[in-house]
Scaffold this motif. Structure first.
Motif, PDB file in Angstrom:
ATOM      1  N   GLN A   1       6.464  10.895  -1.010  1.00 53.42           N
ATOM      2  CA  GLN A   1       6.906   9.963   0.019  1.00 53.42           C
ATOM      3  C   GLN A   1       8.291   9.428  -0.322  1.00 53.42           C
ATOM      4  O   GLN A   1       8.520   8.941  -1.429  1.00 53.42           O
ATOM      5  CB  GLN A   1       5.929   8.793   0.129  1.00 53.42           C
ATOM      6  CG  GLN A   1       4.535   9.209   0.555  1.00 53.42           C
ATOM      7  CD  GLN A   1       4.542   9.906   1.912  1.00 53.42           C
ATOM      8  OE1 GLN A   1       5.180   9.441   2.853  1.00 53.42           O
ATOM      9  NE2 GLN A   1       3.863  11.046   1.991  1.00 53.42           N
ATOM     10  N   ALA A   2       9.180   9.497   0.646  1.00 56.57           N
ATOM     11  CA  ALA A   2      10.553   9.034   0.418  1.00 56.57           C
ATOM     12  C   ALA A   2      10.572   7.547   0.055  1.00 56.57           C
ATOM     13  O   ALA A   2      11.320   7.117  -0.830  1.00 56.57           O
ATOM     14  CB  ALA A   2      11.406   9.280   1.654  1.00 56.57           C
ATOM     15  N   TYR A   3       9.757   6.796   0.738  1.00 57.22           N
ATOM     16  CA  TYR A   3       9.708   5.368   0.480  1.00 57.22           C
ATOM     17  C   TYR A   3       9.375   5.083  -0.983  1.00 57.22           C
ATOM     18  O   TYR A   3      10.062   4.328  -1.667  1.00 57.22           O
ATOM     19  CB  TYR A   3       8.657   4.708   1.373  1.00 57.22           C
ATOM     20  CG  TYR A   3       8.404   3.260   1.064  1.00 57.22           C
ATOM     21  CD1 TYR A   3       9.241   2.274   1.559  1.00 57.22           C
ATOM     22  CD2 TYR A   3       7.339   2.873   0.248  1.00 57.22           C
ATOM     23  CE1 TYR A   3       9.022   0.945   1.270  1.00 57.22           C
ATOM     24  CE2 TYR A   3       7.116   1.541  -0.054  1.00 57.22           C
ATOM     25  CZ  TYR A   3       7.952   0.582   0.454  1.00 57.22           C
ATOM     26  OH  TYR A   3       7.748  -0.729   0.156  1.00 57.22           O
ATOM     27  N   GLU A   4       8.346   5.747  -1.437  1.00 57.78           N
ATOM     28  CA  GLU A   4       7.911   5.554  -2.816  1.00 57.78           C
ATOM     29  C   GLU A   4       9.023   5.943  -3.789  1.00 57.78           C
ATOM     30  O   GLU A   4       9.310   5.229  -4.749  1.00 57.78           O
ATOM     31  CB  GLU A   4       6.668   6.407  -3.076  1.00 57.78           C
ATOM     32  CG  GLU A   4       5.554   5.656  -3.747  1.00 57.78           C
ATOM     33  CD  GLU A   4       4.235   6.392  -3.656  1.00 57.78           C
ATOM     34  OE1 GLU A   4       4.220   7.586  -3.321  1.00 57.78           O
ATOM     35  OE2 GLU A   4       3.200   5.744  -3.929  1.00 57.78           O
ATOM     36  N   LEU A   5       9.652   7.049  -3.500  1.00 53.52           N
ATOM     37  CA  LEU A   5      10.701   7.546  -4.379  1.00 53.52           C
ATOM     38  C   LEU A   5      11.875   6.569  -4.436  1.00 53.52           C
ATOM     39  O   LEU A   5      12.386   6.249  -5.516  1.00 53.52           O
ATOM     40  CB  LEU A   5      11.178   8.910  -3.871  1.00 53.52           C
ATOM     41  CG  LEU A   5      12.121   9.671  -4.799  1.00 53.52           C
ATOM     42  CD1 LEU A   5      11.520   9.788  -6.182  1.00 53.52           C
ATOM     43  CD2 LEU A   5      12.424  11.045  -4.218  1.00 53.52           C
ATOM     44  N   MET A   6      12.277   6.062  -3.302  1.00 56.59           N
ATOM     45  CA  MET A   6      13.396   5.123  -3.279  1.00 56.59           C
ATOM     46  C   MET A   6      13.075   3.862  -4.052  1.00 56.59           C
ATOM     47  O   MET A   6      13.899   3.330  -4.800  1.00 56.59           O
ATOM     48  CB  MET A   6      13.736   4.752  -1.837  1.00 56.59           C
ATOM     49  CG  MET A   6      14.421   5.846  -1.080  1.00 56.59           C
ATOM     50  SD  MET A   6      15.538   5.132   0.123  1.00 56.59           S
ATOM     51  CE  MET A   6      16.604   4.158  -0.902  1.00 56.59           C
TER      52      MET A   6
ATOM     53  N   PRO B   1       0.823  -1.227   0.000  1.00 57.46           N
ATOM     54  CA  PRO B   1       0.000   0.000   0.000  1.00 57.46           C
ATOM     55  C   PRO B   1       0.849   1.265   0.000  1.00 57.46           C
ATOM     56  O   PRO B   1       0.359   2.341  -0.304  1.00 57.46           O
ATOM     57  CB  PRO B   1      -0.799  -0.119   1.298  1.00 57.46           C
ATOM     58  CG  PRO B   1       0.024  -1.000   2.172  1.00 57.46           C
ATOM     59  CD  PRO B   1       0.751  -1.945   1.259  1.00 57.46           C
ATOM     60  N   ARG B   2       2.141   1.104   0.336  1.00 56.46           N
ATOM     61  CA  ARG B   2       2.998   2.294   0.397  1.00 56.46           C
ATOM     62  C   ARG B   2       3.584   2.661  -0.954  1.00 56.46           C
ATOM     63  O   ARG B   2       4.229   3.696  -1.089  1.00 56.46           O
ATOM     64  CB  ARG B   2       4.142   2.057   1.394  1.00 56.46           C
ATOM     65  CG  ARG B   2       3.678   2.008   2.833  1.00 56.46           C
ATOM     66  CD  ARG B   2       4.874   1.885   3.759  1.00 56.46           C
ATOM     67  NE  ARG B   2       5.627   0.663   3.501  1.00 56.46           N
ATOM     68  CZ  ARG B   2       6.819   0.408   4.041  1.00 56.46           C
ATOM     69  NH1 ARG B   2       7.391   1.276   4.839  1.00 56.46           N
ATOM     70  NH2 ARG B   2       7.443  -0.727   3.777  1.00 56.46           N
TER      71      ARG B   2
END
Lengths: 196, 196
Positions: B159-164, A178-179
Motif C-alpha cells: 500500500q502506497a499509504y503505508e509505504l509513505m 487501520p491503514r
DNA sequence: TGACAAAGCGGAACGACGTTCCGTATCGTA
DNA sequence: TACGATACGGAACGTCGTTCCGCTTTGTCA
C-alpha cells in the motif's frame, strides 16, 4: 540520564523508609495504569492523583519522566533482552531467530500507547528513555545480527543501532490508524536485509 | 483540518485589506526563519515576536499550526509532487524513478528541523499536517508504485499509504545523531520492495 | 475631504502543564 | 518517648497554547 544509582524498581538496596518503598510501588502501579489509558506522556499530576500522592513524591522517586517509564516497563524490556539469546539457541536459522525477536520488540512497542513516539521525542526527559532501550537491547541486537551475517543470511554492513532505531521509528506515529500496520513495514525492512 | 477556504499563501483571492496581506507575508517569512532555528514546533510567541505582530494576528491568518507549516512549505511539497510524473517520464526504470523521488522526499524531510517528527505527532494542531502531506503526495506515490509493479520491479500488494508513512517515520527522530542516517534505512526498505 | 462601518490588530488573560521548594508529617531509633 | 533524619504534599512560578475584546487602520461613499 536514567538514574543508575540503584536498580530502582527491584529489591530496595538499603535503609529505605517503609512509606517510601510503599509509595514507590503505589506510583509504579498508578503509572502503569495511567500509561495504558493516557499514554506515556500523561500529565504528571494525573499519575500523582491516581496514586494519591503529591507531585514532589513523584519527582523524588523518579527525577525524570524516563526514570518512571523505564521502571514501569523494566520487566518487559528485560524479558525481550533475554529472549534474544534463547531464540538464537532454539532456532536453526539465525535470521529466523532475529525475525522472531524483532516481532517481540515490535509487539512491545505497539502495545504501549505512545511509547515509540516518546522514544524519538527530542524534548522532555524522554531522551534518557531512548538511551535506556538502546543500551539494554542494542547489544542483543548486535549479537543476533552478527550471527545472521555469519550464516550468510543477512547482507553485512548494517549497523545494529541504525536498524533498531529504524524499527522503533516504524512503530511510532498516530496509533490506531487501520491503514498503517508497523509490522508490514518492519517485515519489508527485514526483507531488505537479505542478500541476493 | 487545514483551511481549504483559500489557497492561502498564493494569490489573495478577493478583497483583503492591504495590511492583512502584508502581515500574512511577514508572518510566512518570520515563520520560515524561526522553523529553521527552532523547529516547526517553536513557540507561537517566538514567531509573533519575530514578525513584529501580536499573537491574535497569527491565529487569524493561520488558525492551526498546521496551516502555518503548510503555507511555509507549500512550494516545496508542490515541487516534490510535480517531480514524480517528471521522473517517471524521464527514466526507463519506474523503480529507479521511484527511488529518486523518495530521495527527494527524504531530503525535504530531513532538512526541515523536526518536520518528520511533527507529522506523526498525535497532539496539537499537527494532525492536519499529516493529512496534507499524504493528500498531496499520496496519489503521486500510488502512481509511481503502480508503474513499478507493472514493470515487475516491485512486489505487488504494498500500500502506497503505508509505504509513505513508513518512509516519513524513518526520517523522524532526534536529528543530528551521526549514528543514524535515515537514508540508509529507507534504502533498506526500498530493497525490501524488490521481487525475488 | 471627512466621516463611518467593517476588517484587522495587539496583547492581556486564562488554563494546562512541568518543575522547584520548603514547611510539615512520619519513620526509625536510642 | 523523644528526636533527628527522611519523606511528603502541594503552593508557587515560568512557559506555552488559545481566546477574547477594546482599539486602530483601511476602504469607501457622500
Amino acid at each position: 540520564m536514567v538514574s543508575t544509582a540503584s536498580p530502582s524498581g527491584e529489591l530496595p538496596a538499603k535503609s529505605k523508609r517503609a512509606d517510601a518503598v510503599r509509595n514507590q510501588q503505589t506510583l509504579l502501579t498508578a503509572a502503569a495504569a495511567v500509561f495504558v489509558t493516557s499514554g506515556v506522556d500523561a500529565p504528571i499530576r494525573e499519575i500523582a492523583t491516581r496514586a494519591g500522592v503529591g507531585m514532589g513524591t513523584i519527582y523524588r522517586h523518579f527525577p525524570t519522566r524516563a526514570d518512571l517509564v523505564v521502571a514501569v516497563y523494566r520487566h518487559q524490556v528485560e524479558a525481550c533482552a533475554e529472549a534474544g539469546p534463547a531464540l538464537l539457541a532454539a532456532t536453526d536459522s539465525p535470521f529466523e531467530a532475529f525475525r522472531q525477536w524483532v516481532d517481540l520488540f515490535v509487539d512491545f512497542l505497539v502495545t504501549k500507547h505512545g511509547l515509540a513516539n516518546a522514544m524519538q521525542s527530542d524534548s522532555s526527559g524522554f531522551a534518557a528513555l531512548h538511551a535506556y532501550f538502546l543500551d539494554r537491547l542494542g547489544p542483543v541486537c548486535v549479537r543476533m545480527l552478527d550471527a545472521a551475517v555469519e550464516a550468510g543470511e543477512v547482507t553485512p554492513g548494517i549497523q545494529a543501532y541504525e536498524l533498531m532505531r529504524g524499527i522503533g521509528n516504524l512503530c511510532a506515529g498516530r496509533d490506531g490508524d487501520p491503514r498503517y500496520d508497523p509490522r508490514t513495514l518492519v517485515a519489508l525492512l527485514l526483507r531488505g536485509l537479505r542478500p541476493d
